[in-house]
Design an enzyme around this catalytic site. Structure first.
Site, PDB file in Angstrom:
ATOM      1  N   LYS A  29      79.161  50.893 -22.579  1.00  0.00           N
ATOM      2  CA  LYS A  29      79.697  49.785 -21.777  1.00  0.00           C
ATOM      3  C   LYS A  29      80.776  49.097 -22.606  1.00  0.00           C
ATOM      4  CE  LYS A  29      80.053  45.308 -20.533  1.00  0.00           C
ATOM      5  NZ  LYS A  29      80.325  44.090 -21.349  1.00  0.00           N
ATOM      6  N   GLY A  32      85.566  42.965 -22.194  1.00  0.00           N
ATOM      7  CA  GLY A  32      85.820  41.758 -22.967  1.00  0.00           C
ATOM      8  C   GLY A  32      87.063  41.848 -23.827  1.00  0.00           C
ATOM      9  N   GLY A  65      86.277  40.978 -17.171  1.00  0.00           N
ATOM     10  CA  GLY A  65      86.278  39.555 -16.844  1.00  0.00           C
ATOM     11  C   GLY A  65      87.559  38.819 -17.169  1.00  0.00           C
ATOM     12  N   ASP A 182      76.945  44.788 -17.764  1.00  0.00           N
ATOM     13  CA  ASP A 182      75.788  45.144 -18.594  1.00  0.00           C
ATOM     14  C   ASP A 182      74.650  45.667 -17.724  1.00  0.00           C
ATOM     15  OD1 ASP A 182      77.030  44.388 -20.961  1.00  0.00           O
ATOM     16  OD2 ASP A 182      76.198  42.367 -20.934  1.00  0.00           O
ATOM     17  N   LYS A 241      71.889  39.824 -21.557  1.00  0.00           N
ATOM     18  CA  LYS A 241      72.258  41.077 -22.226  1.00  0.00           C
ATOM     19  C   LYS A 241      71.017  41.764 -22.787  1.00  0.00           C
ATOM     20  CE  LYS A 241      76.174  41.033 -24.304  1.00  0.00           C
ATOM     21  NZ  LYS A 241      76.955  41.956 -23.448  1.00  0.00           N
TER      22      LYS A 241
END
Length: 284
Positions: A29, A32, A65, A182, A241
């Site tokens: 994953k 960010g 994001g 996530d 998370k």
């Protein structure tokens, strides 16, 4: 500079780890701040291609994001969050789809191919890969995953491709849902029976003292997680998370690693050496 003998020794030392992961599935994953930095992005893409080339079946799941927030700002729309989740009305859902399944997904596919890999982009809507329903009416089109239809991913893996998955979901009526990356990565890992899940973040891992990176906790048994939450060591944004990590392990994933995506080649350090980096979660 290193000598040829040192290069050979590096390869010999990596051999047991290559054998460990050979023909196994790993899910990475990625998102960010590490995804915004072009130098780091190129390093990560190169690492994924290398792992795929030596016989490891790699699946890349990405969020985006910061890019979504940037696009919303361009159209004069303010981003709103509740408990770390983006409030997603119909207009925002359209932006999420455009940014994740469009710009970011295809850019990552292009990076992988330019690094010598074979990659195909998917969204959670393709083949109804990620089916979802409304998680909370107050959040709008933020999705709770109801089902993972993994066949499109396994088909690509069998043909030697790296599937690149954007985390938008859908329901049977065709509504688009914004899915936490996530959570999606954990569910996809479980559906694939992955050997490992790697969550690349912008922190060094789980810290005993959140303000002191030297207090990194290198490994955590999932049975320890509730007490660490009660003690406040797992807090804030780390709670969801870790919950994703715990759920992935309970659903059959062998190990989950939280890695610092700001460190060049952190994925290779974790997979192909005995040094380890970040925090590893395991069952028990």
């Amino acid at each position: 500079m290193i000598t040829n003998a040192q290069r050979a020794e590096i390869l010999v030392n990596a051999l047991p780890y290559i054998k460990k992961y050979y023909n196994k599935v790993i899910v990475v994953k990625y998102g960010g701040n590490a995804m915004i930095n072009e130098e780091l992005k190129n390093a990560v893409m190169g690492d994924l291609v290398l792992l795929n080339t030596i016989g490891i079946k790699v699946v890349l799941v990405h969020g985006g994001g910061p890019e979504i927030s940037g696009m919303l700002k361009k159209i004069g729309k303010e981003s709103q969050f509740v408990n770390g989740l983006r409030v997603t009305d119909a207009e925002t859902a359209d932006i999420v789809l455009q940014v994740l399944a469009g710009k970011i997904n295809k850019t990552l596919v292009n990076h992988l191919q330019n690094s010598g890999g074979k990659a195909v982009g998917l969204s959670g809507m393709d083949g109804h890969l990620i089916e979802a329903e409304i998680k909370d009416p107050a959040l709008g089109f933020v999705g709770e995953i109801t089902d993972i239809n993994i066949e499109p991913v396994t088909d690509l893996l069998e043909k030697g491709y790296i599937p690149v998955i954007s985390t938008v979901g859908c329901d049977k009526e065709g509504n688009v849902y914004n899915i936490n990356a996530d959570t999606a990565a954990a569910r996809i890992s479980s559906a694939l029976g992955a050997e490992a899940l790697f969550l690349m973040t912008d922190i060094v891992g789980l810290l005993r003292d959140k303000d002191d990176e030297s207090t990194l906790i290198s490994s955590v048994c999932v049975s320890e997680a509730p007490q660490l939450m009660r003690d406040g060591i797992i807090s804030g944004g780390m709670i969801p998370k870790i919950e994703c990590c715990v759920e992935a392990i309970r659903q059959g994933v062998d190990k989950v690693f939280i890695l610092d995506g700001r460190v060049p080649h952190s994925l290779l350090i974790e997979t192909l050496t005995n040094e380890g980096i970040g925090t590893m979660l395991y069952g028990g």
